[in-house]
Design a protein around this motif. Structure first.
Motif, PDB file in Angstrom:
ATOM      1  N   GLY A   1     -73.699 -20.018  14.573  1.00 59.24           N
ATOM      2  CA  GLY A   1     -74.733 -19.246  13.763  1.00 59.24           C
ATOM      3  C   GLY A   1     -74.839 -17.836  14.347  1.00 59.24           C
ATOM      4  N   PRO A   2     -76.126 -17.335  13.814  1.00 57.42           N
ATOM      5  CA  PRO A   2     -76.647 -15.989  14.247  1.00 57.42           C
ATOM      6  C   PRO A   2     -76.948 -16.059  15.814  1.00 57.42           C
ATOM      7  N   ASP A   3     -76.543 -14.804  16.379  1.00 54.81           N
ATOM      8  CA  ASP A   3     -76.475 -14.820  18.107  1.00 54.81           C
ATOM      9  C   ASP A   3     -75.746 -15.661  18.639  1.00 54.81           C
ATOM     10  N   ASN A   4     -74.770 -16.400  18.087  1.00 57.65           N
ATOM     11  CA  ASN A   4     -73.791 -17.386  18.863  1.00 57.65           C
ATOM     12  C   ASN A   4     -74.604 -18.629  19.099  1.00 57.65           C
ATOM     13  N   THR A   5     -75.293 -19.199  17.909  1.00 56.41           N
ATOM     14  CA  THR A   5     -76.080 -20.228  18.407  1.00 56.41           C
ATOM     15  C   THR A   5     -75.573 -21.661  17.462  1.00 56.41           C
ATOM     16  N   VAL A   6     -75.837 -22.807  18.182  1.00 58.10           N
ATOM     17  CA  VAL A   6     -75.482 -23.998  17.589  1.00 58.10           C
ATOM     18  C   VAL A   6     -76.761 -24.902  17.499  1.00 58.10           C
ATOM     19  N   ARG A   7     -76.954 -25.618  16.447  1.00 56.16           N
ATOM     20  CA  ARG A   7     -78.058 -26.517  16.217  1.00 56.16           C
ATOM     21  C   ARG A   7     -77.743 -27.914  16.486  1.00 56.16           C
ATOM     22  N   LEU A   8     -78.437 -28.808  17.104  1.00 58.00           N
ATOM     23  CA  LEU A   8     -78.020 -30.208  17.395  1.00 58.00           C
ATOM     24  C   LEU A   8     -79.461 -30.935  16.952  1.00 58.00           C
ATOM     25  N   TYR A   9     -79.056 -31.754  16.076  1.00 59.48           N
ATOM     26  CA  TYR A   9     -79.955 -32.612  15.652  1.00 59.48           C
ATOM     27  C   TYR A   9     -80.010 -34.057  15.910  1.00 59.48           C
ATOM     28  N   ASN A  10     -81.126 -34.613  16.583  1.00 56.98           N
ATOM     29  CA  ASN A  10     -81.176 -35.942  16.774  1.00 56.98           C
ATOM     30  C   ASN A  10     -81.936 -36.686  15.698  1.00 56.98           C
ATOM     31  N   ASP A  11     -81.536 -37.811  15.243  1.00 55.47           N
ATOM     32  CA  ASP A  11     -82.369 -38.539  14.164  1.00 55.47           C
ATOM     33  C   ASP A  11     -83.477 -39.668  14.352  1.00 55.47           C
ATOM     34  N   ALA A  12     -83.272 -40.409  15.727  1.00 51.80           N
ATOM     35  CA  ALA A  12     -84.162 -41.220  16.092  1.00 51.80           C
ATOM     36  C   ALA A  12     -84.314 -41.446  17.761  1.00 51.80           C
ATOM     37  N   GLY A  13     -85.469 -41.873  18.271  1.00 51.58           N
ATOM     38  CA  GLY A  13     -85.704 -41.909  19.379  1.00 51.58           C
ATOM     39  C   GLY A  13     -85.574 -40.571  20.118  1.00 51.58           C
ATOM     40  N   THR A  14     -85.285 -40.752  21.574  1.00 52.40           N
ATOM     41  CA  THR A  14     -84.943 -39.531  22.329  1.00 52.40           C
ATOM     42  C   THR A  14     -83.533 -39.602  22.991  1.00 52.40           C
ATOM     43  N   VAL A  15     -82.950 -38.504  22.897  1.00 54.01           N
ATOM     44  CA  VAL A  15     -81.499 -38.496  23.702  1.00 54.01           C
ATOM     45  C   VAL A  15     -81.671 -37.189  24.441  1.00 54.01           C
ATOM     46  N   ALA A  16     -80.878 -37.325  25.592  1.00 53.09           N
ATOM     47  CA  ALA A  16     -80.778 -36.299  26.711  1.00 53.09           C
ATOM     48  C   ALA A  16     -79.304 -35.369  26.279  1.00 53.09           C
ATOM     49  N   LEU A  17     -79.136 -34.441  25.676  1.00 53.05           N
ATOM     50  CA  LEU A  17     -77.637 -34.064  25.226  1.00 53.05           C
ATOM     51  C   LEU A  17     -77.161 -33.172  26.242  1.00 53.05           C
ATOM     52  N   VAL A  18     -75.894 -33.265  26.594  1.00 50.07           N
ATOM     53  CA  VAL A  18     -75.075 -32.585  27.264  1.00 50.07           C
ATOM     54  C   VAL A  18     -73.755 -31.882  26.477  1.00 50.07           C
ATOM     55  N   ALA A  19     -73.550 -30.830  26.898  1.00 50.25           N
ATOM     56  CA  ALA A  19     -72.467 -30.158  26.052  1.00 50.25           C
ATOM     57  C   ALA A  19     -71.606 -29.292  27.233  1.00 50.25           C
ATOM     58  N   ASP A  20     -70.193 -29.384  26.877  1.00 50.39           N
ATOM     59  CA  ASP A  20     -69.020 -28.824  27.825  1.00 50.39           C
ATOM     60  C   ASP A  20     -68.313 -28.006  26.748  1.00 50.39           C
TER      61      ASP A  20
END
Length: 734
Positions: free
Chosen positions: A591-610
């Motif tokens: 997306g704009p400014d080299n962005t990626v949107r990450l959506y979580n539907d329920a509870g809480t998660v800790a997201l890791v991205a490589d």
């Protein structure tokens, strides 16, 4: 007065020489361009056909006119073509000459023998054969069986070989050796031939008799080796047992020309085997050969190898099939290595160039028999003719929604809005509501079931929704076929982008780089990740995303930055369960400014991205070559802290990266698996992850791996032992 039977210990010496010859053949064979050759003509006859009661027929044994002097000489020249004299000058049999003595006619040898000066071995053998009524081929085999004289060379040649050439009057009971009265080549040959006639003229005077059951021992030295009862069916076989009164045991027969066990005797085995190999016309043998290489360059596939008909010197032909279309060519190129191993001349190589369109192809080669006998498959190889495609990323959209597929069945998806000329599609595939542990494969539309099911894309367990990214070559009409192995599943597929010949972005692979570390995202929330390391002109990124420590069952979506939440949550990339880390590869449009949107539907998660790589506009990066899935690694065990490096089969020239579906099967503990370029140090490889399996649970993930030297990829496993599987989906090439 009959002479005592000759002793049978000498075949061990003959066998040793044969074994040296076999080793020489093996050395030549090992030099054949890395390809394994079937055994050459030095291999023994098929000992499964050995009959102890019928070593040779009477008709064969007594055929005294089977060869002329010229034919015997030609035979000796052929068998001794590489022979050199012994260190003391002892000649090769093909070059041996002797002044012979005269023998008076007798009932055994009715013509006697008229001696002459400087007679060749061939002359002595044929004159003796005619007088005594014995096949000269029998005498040749006798010389080989006793002293390896036909093939002996160099240090194996010395006067003792000729002194006891036929093993005559070398009795088992005489520890001092052979009787000197019968020393000498001519003396040995003539005496042995006369002895066989003596057996035939007085069969009742010798212990082994035709038409009767005979108890024949297995060993001359060890009584405990036992014996067996053999019904001898003809006089020729009885004579051979009277001359060498032992039979080969099972170990001797299993060894061919080699060594058996302590109870093994080799004399009559070797006589039978040499006579079969040298003088019994074999059944029309199937051709042999090797498919050495299949390579692609431009729009041409080149196929090389060798093939020969073992029954002839002439060049045979091969049938080369490219995707089932046959081309027949003559295998008549020079291959000295093949000639050296088989003794059928050098002209047995082939190299054929076939025009081919871009994409993956299958080449199969068959060696054809010169006499229209059985043909031999030399195997099949897959080859990729590079035709690059660039990537066009899209905002994810659902192409397949909960399509039911039963066990062993397929469904074919026809994609809409496929760009013109598209060769592959990037899909996130989710297997929902599986009723059994199963696997699902994604293949080009129209792929036969047996081919499609030979690789896997998703490995769900009963009751657990499981996603995986797939980059699938498109079939006719923009189609993808899905196969389900067991139970019933409901398939979901979300399109992430297409690979097209022109106008898209090229790929730049990078070593795995962590760009997001354990970012907590709450229920119904998004996190916008700004990728500061994106190259100029980047249009999409390849990320391995892990949902760590989820507090409840949920799903996670990855979308271009700025995508409305309702649009982003309409597709999914990960489907984690509470408390279970879950990874998946995503290819996300930026997306704009080299962005990626990450959506979580329920509870809480800790997201890791490589980050694994980037799609960049222009021609600076690499194009994608899609192939039908093919297995490159099958259940490779990797222990705790272990690193396994895979050399990928047949990568296209210049390939920079490979797309793999990697499965960790039967993990013995909770672990993570990392995939890195071959040669990456362990500490660097383990700093990122691609799969996060739990004990006893198979898990798969798509990986885009930069290639290391020699087309290599390394796999790191952190804990326990995992059986790793890798299926190639495609390649990135310049």
């Amino acid at each position: 007065m009959p002479r005592p039977p000759r002793r049978s210990a000498r075949p061990a010496l003959a066998v040793a020489v044969v074994l040296r010859a076999l080793v020489a053949v093996a050395v030549v064979t090992a030099g054949l361009t890395g390809a394994a050759l079937p055994a050459g003509p030095a291999a023994a006859a098929d000992t499964s056909r050995f009959d102890p009661g019928n070593l040779i027929s009477d008709a064969q044994f007594w055929d005294s006119t089977s060869m002329t002097v010229a034919q015997v000489q030609a035979f000796l020249d052929d068998k001794g073509r590489g022979c050199v004299p012994g260190p003391d000058g002892t000649p090769c049999l093909k070059d041996f000459r002797q002044t012979t003595s005269s023998w008076a006619p007798s009932p055994r040898c009715t013509d006697g023998y008229t001696g002459a000066a400087d007679e060749s071995a061939a002359t002595i053998l044929v004159k003796t054969a005619r007088s005594c009524g014995v096949n000269p081929q029998v005498l040749l085999v006798l010389l080989q069986k006793e002293q390896s004289l036909v093939t002996a060379s160099g240090s194996a040649l010395h006067p003792g070989r000729y002194r006891a050439a036929a093993g005559y009057a070398c009795p088992d009971t005489d520890a001092g050796g052979c009787e000197s009265l019968y020393y000498g080549f001519h003396n040995q040959v003539y005496s042995a031939a006369a002895q066989f006639r003596r057996y035939a003229l007085n069969p009742a005077g010798y212990p082994h008799r035709a038409g009767m059951d005979n108890v024949i021992r297995f060993s001359s030295r060890y009584p405990d080796c036992g014996s067996s009862t053999v019904r001898i069916r003809n006089q020729a076989t009885a004579g051979l047992y009277n001359y060498t009164p032992y039979q080969p045991n099972a170990a001797a027969l299993a060894a061919g020309y080699g060594t058996g066990d302590r109870c093994s005797e080799y004399g009559n085995r070797n006589f039978w085997a040499f006579f079969q190999d040298w003088f019994v016309a074999p059944a029309n043998r199937a051709p042999v050969g090797s498919l050495d290489s299949v390579t692609a360059s431009g729009d041409t596939v080149t196929v090389t190898g060798w093939a020969l008909d073992p029954d002839a010197d002439a060049s045979t032909s091969v049938r080369v099939e490219l995707d089932g279309t046959p081309t027949t060519v003559r295998a008549n190129l020079s291959r000295p290595d093949v000639g050296a191993a088989w003794g059928r001349g050098d002209l047995h190589g082939f190299s054929v160039a076939l025009p081919a369109t871009g994409g993956d192809h299958t080449v199969c080669v068959t060696a054809l028999d010169l006499a229209d006998g059985p043909s031999t498959s030399l195997g099949c190889r897959d080859v990729v003719v590079p035709v690059g495609a660039t990537y066009t990323a899209v905002t994810p959209w659902r192409a397949l929604a909960f399509e039911r597929v039963d066990a062993g069945r397929t469904t074919t998806l026809t994609l809409r809005d496929v760009p013109a000329g598209a060769t592959a599609v990037a899909l996130n595939v989710t297997v929902a509501r599986p009723t059994a542990n199963t696997y699902v494969s994604a293949c080009p539309g129209g792929t036969p079931v047996d081919r499609c099911r030979s690789s896997s894309t998703v490995n769900p367990y009963a009751g657990r929704d499981t996603p995986n990214m797939a980059v699938v070559k498109l079939g006719p009409g923009g189609t993808v076929t899905f196969y389900n192995d067991a139970g019933t599943v409901h398939l979901v597929a979300d399109v992430q982008g297409f690979f097209v010949p022109d106008g898209g972005a090229t790929y730049t692979a990078v070593p795995p780089t962590r760009v997001l570390a354990f970012q907590e995202v709450g229920p119904g929330q998004v996190h916008d990740l700004r990728l500061t390391g994106a190259p100029a002109g980047a249009t999409a990124v390849v990320l391995n995303v892990t949902a760590a420590r989820p507090s409840s069952r949920t799903y996670v979506s990855a979308c271009p930055g700025g995508t409305p939440v309702e649009t982003c949550r309409a597709s999914s990339n990960l489907n984690p369960y509470a408390g279970e880390d879950t990874p998946n590869l995503v290819v996300v449009k930026l997306g704009p400014d080299n962005t990626v949107r990450l959506y979580n539907d329920a509870g809480t998660v800790a997201l890791v991205a490589d980050a694994q790589g980037w799609y960049v506009g222009g021609d600076a990066g690499d194009d994608y070559v899609a192939v039908a899935p093919r297995r490159a690694m099958s259940f490779q065990p990797v222990g705790p802290g272990g690193l396994h490096t895979l050399t990928l089969p047949d990568p296209p020239a210049g390939a920079s990266a490979v797309v793999l579906n990697v499965t960790a099967a039967a993990p013995t503990s909770r672990t993570y698996v990392s995939v890195c370029p071959g040669g990456t140090p362990t500490a660097a490889c383990r700093a990122s992850s691609n799969l996060n399996p739990y004990a006893g649970r198979n898990i798969a993930n798509l990986v885009v791996a930069k290639l290391g030297p020699g087309g290599t990829v390394s796999f790191y496993n952190d804990a326990g032992t995992s059986q790793l599987i890798a299926d190639v989906q495609g390649w990135y090439v310049p």
